[in-house]
Design an enzyme around this catalytic site. Structure first.
Site, PDB file in Angstrom:
ATOM      1  N   TYR A 177       0.821  -1.220   0.000  1.00  0.00           N
ATOM      2  CA  TYR A 177       0.000   0.000   0.000  1.00  0.00           C
ATOM      3  C   TYR A 177       0.857   1.272   0.000  1.00  0.00           C
ATOM      4  O   TYR A 177       1.752   1.432   0.821  1.00  0.00           O
ATOM      5  CB  TYR A 177      -0.977  -0.017   1.190  1.00  0.00           C
ATOM      6  CG  TYR A 177      -1.838  -1.265   1.138  1.00  0.00           C
ATOM      7  CD1 TYR A 177      -2.805  -1.414   0.142  1.00  0.00           C
ATOM      8  CD2 TYR A 177      -1.629  -2.314   2.041  1.00  0.00           C
ATOM      9  CE1 TYR A 177      -3.553  -2.585   0.049  1.00  0.00           C
ATOM     10  CE2 TYR A 177      -2.388  -3.487   1.959  1.00  0.00           C
ATOM     11  CZ  TYR A 177      -3.340  -3.607   0.963  1.00  0.00           C
ATOM     12  OH  TYR A 177      -4.066  -4.756   0.857  1.00  0.00           O
ATOM     13  N   ASP A 178       0.505   2.163  -0.928  1.00  0.00           N
ATOM     14  CA  ASP A 178       1.234   3.432  -1.077  1.00  0.00           C
ATOM     15  C   ASP A 178       0.543   4.571  -0.324  1.00  0.00           C
ATOM     16  O   ASP A 178       1.187   5.558   0.024  1.00  0.00           O
ATOM     17  CB  ASP A 178       1.271   3.857  -2.557  1.00  0.00           C
ATOM     18  CG  ASP A 178       1.906   2.798  -3.422  1.00  0.00           C
ATOM     19  OD1 ASP A 178       2.856   2.146  -2.925  1.00  0.00           O
ATOM     20  OD2 ASP A 178       1.435   2.621  -4.562  1.00  0.00           O
ATOM     21  N   THR A 179      -0.781   4.449  -0.169  1.00  0.00           N
ATOM     22  CA  THR A 179      -1.539   5.519   0.467  1.00  0.00           C
ATOM     23  C   THR A 179      -2.186   4.967   1.735  1.00  0.00           C
ATOM     24  O   THR A 179      -2.861   3.938   1.698  1.00  0.00           O
ATOM     25  CB  THR A 179      -2.617   6.068  -0.495  1.00  0.00           C
ATOM     26  OG1 THR A 179      -1.966   6.548  -1.673  1.00  0.00           O
ATOM     27  CG2 THR A 179      -3.405   7.194   0.161  1.00  0.00           C
TER      28      THR A 179
END
Lengths: 299, 299
Positions: free
Chosen positions: A18-20
């Site tokens: 997950y980036d956000t």
């Protein structure tokens, strides 16, 4: 069934996926005025790994600027643009989605944070913290001079709620045709350091009951809040995770928006609510005791 | 389908059929401070024919003694023993049905009428009109000294309702095991001379919402009120008629108790709600425009 995270590799894999990272605040980052253990290290870790971090709160008593002060006071780094509160989202909804005409007004049951966000969006309002409405004097329609420009009622947590405010809101909602009924959020309870008190949903409950009509709700789990975030930030839902402590707000919000979800047990939800025969039908993707558990990756 | 009364013979036959006449007050005998036309003559007619007459009101802001004064001020004859209010019925329920131990207390959200009835039944209570609870000052659990003897919360219409009262009631209902949750009545609105305002059901709605739990309701349409009347007066349900203006309180109350029901159109319910495709499923036995219509018999 939710994946129970515990090993260092579990958390490493989560960071890769997950980036956000969207965070609820109360019960996740802090409990009342007490920081949850490890939160500063985890936020630093996420920032060091170039993750986008956003704070998504149903608390409508504070504006984003007030909320920023809360982060500052706890020694947490945050930018106003990373903070999404239901008061801000309500103001954006009224100006951008409803497109309330500039000559119309909102009658507010709410506190300074809500007023500040409405003012910043250029929305005219009455009620709120106006001393004339913050009274326990008896209210009669005979002495009431309604404002003909009121076209919406917005209700959030208001610890000065009283019969005058409820009666005026009820008046506009029943006598002004098409008057919109909006609530910042529907949380049944409000967490304080010493325990739960009635929440924003309880403050609007008299209107809902007297009207026999449900409001448009802006905060989690409603998608309005996510629309508001999307309007300000680009992110890929498939690589985004919502971290929260409430199944019926945070986790439902994440799931409805197509995000991954991580439940922490430092707030409202207890482990017994997600396991066993009486488990909630809202199942998070992941569960961990505390967001502080992610520290193990930095170690 | 309801029988529409209009001819003199209709009203004569009604008088022959029923010995006991139960009346709702607001919207039937009066509207705010204005007497409905013909009411004094109709009450005199009933008394002249040796009918039992009783007044059954959900209004819990007044004690029976206060209610008697309202009758006096409008020039209507009534005895305190003929008046049954939901505050009185709540007090009788707490002392006789719940049998609250003498060393226990009730936390009250309500006004002087409710306090007077509790006092007359020898029930200890706190809250209500106590100045300490009638405040818009902020409430925190940190400064709150709960009373360990509170074993019930009773909520009625309270135009001084505020966050302190709601928070204290919520505290007792969530932290005192077995604490009873009672409401005098659940009327969604309250009729005033200038129009509707939020009613007793709206005042208790925040607690219902925050708790996720329904209260025990005492007033119409609940049978508790009828039990209370039966304990004081002998009457044959088959020869008893309930006269009211609200389908969901008065008429449902009469039907649930096996009484005949007469709807009058001087209050909340409009004719369109009982005829046509969208008619309510609650059907009164009889309908007439106004209780004053019975005057024709005396003429």
């Amino acid at each position: 069934m939710a994946a129970r995270l515990s090993a260092r590799t579990d958390y490493e894999s989560l960071l890769d996926k997950y980036d956000t990272w969207l965070f609820d605040c109360d019960g996740v980052l802090w409990q009342g005025d007490r920081l949850v253990d490890g939160v500063p290290e985890v936020l630093s870790l996420l920032r060091a790994r170039k993750k986008s971090v956003m704070f998504v709160t149903n608390n409508a008593t504070k504006s984003r600027k007030n909320y920023k002060k809360k982060f500052d006071s706890l020694g947490l780094q945050a930018h106003v643009d990373e903070i999404f509160g239901s008061a801000f989202a309500s103001a954006v909804y009224i100006s951008s989605v409803m497109q309330l005409p500039k000559d119309k007004k909102v009658y507010v049951i709410g506190m300074t944070g809500m007023e500040e966000e409405l003012r910043d969006e250029g929305i005219s309002f009455i009620g709120g913290t106006d001393p004339a409405d913050n009274t326990l004097e008896s209210f009669t329609l005979a002495n009431f001079k309604p404002d003909p420009d009121v076209a919406a009622v917005l209700c959030g947590l208001d610890t000065s709620v009283n019969y005058t405010k409820l009666s005026k809101a009820f008046y506009y909602l029943t006598r002004h045709p098409g008057c919109a009924f909006l609530v910042s959020n529907e949380d049944s309870t409000y967490p304080t350091a010493e325990g739960l008190l009635p929440g924003a949903g309880a403050i609007s409950a008299p209107l809902r009951y007297a009207l026999g009509r449900d409001p448009i709700s802006i905060g989690k789990p409603a998608g309005t809040m996510l629309d508001c975030i999307k309007a300000k930030h680009n992110f890929d839902p498939a690589r985004t995770i919502m971290v929260g402590d409430r199944l019926n707000t945070d986790i439902e919000f994440g799931k409805a928006g197509g995000l991954a979800t991580l439940l922490v047990l430092t707030g409202i939800t207890q482990e017994s609510e997600i396991t066993g025969p009486n488990a909630s039908r809202t199942v998070p993707d992941y569960v961990t005791n505390s967001i502080g558990d992610l520290r193990v990756v930095a170690a």
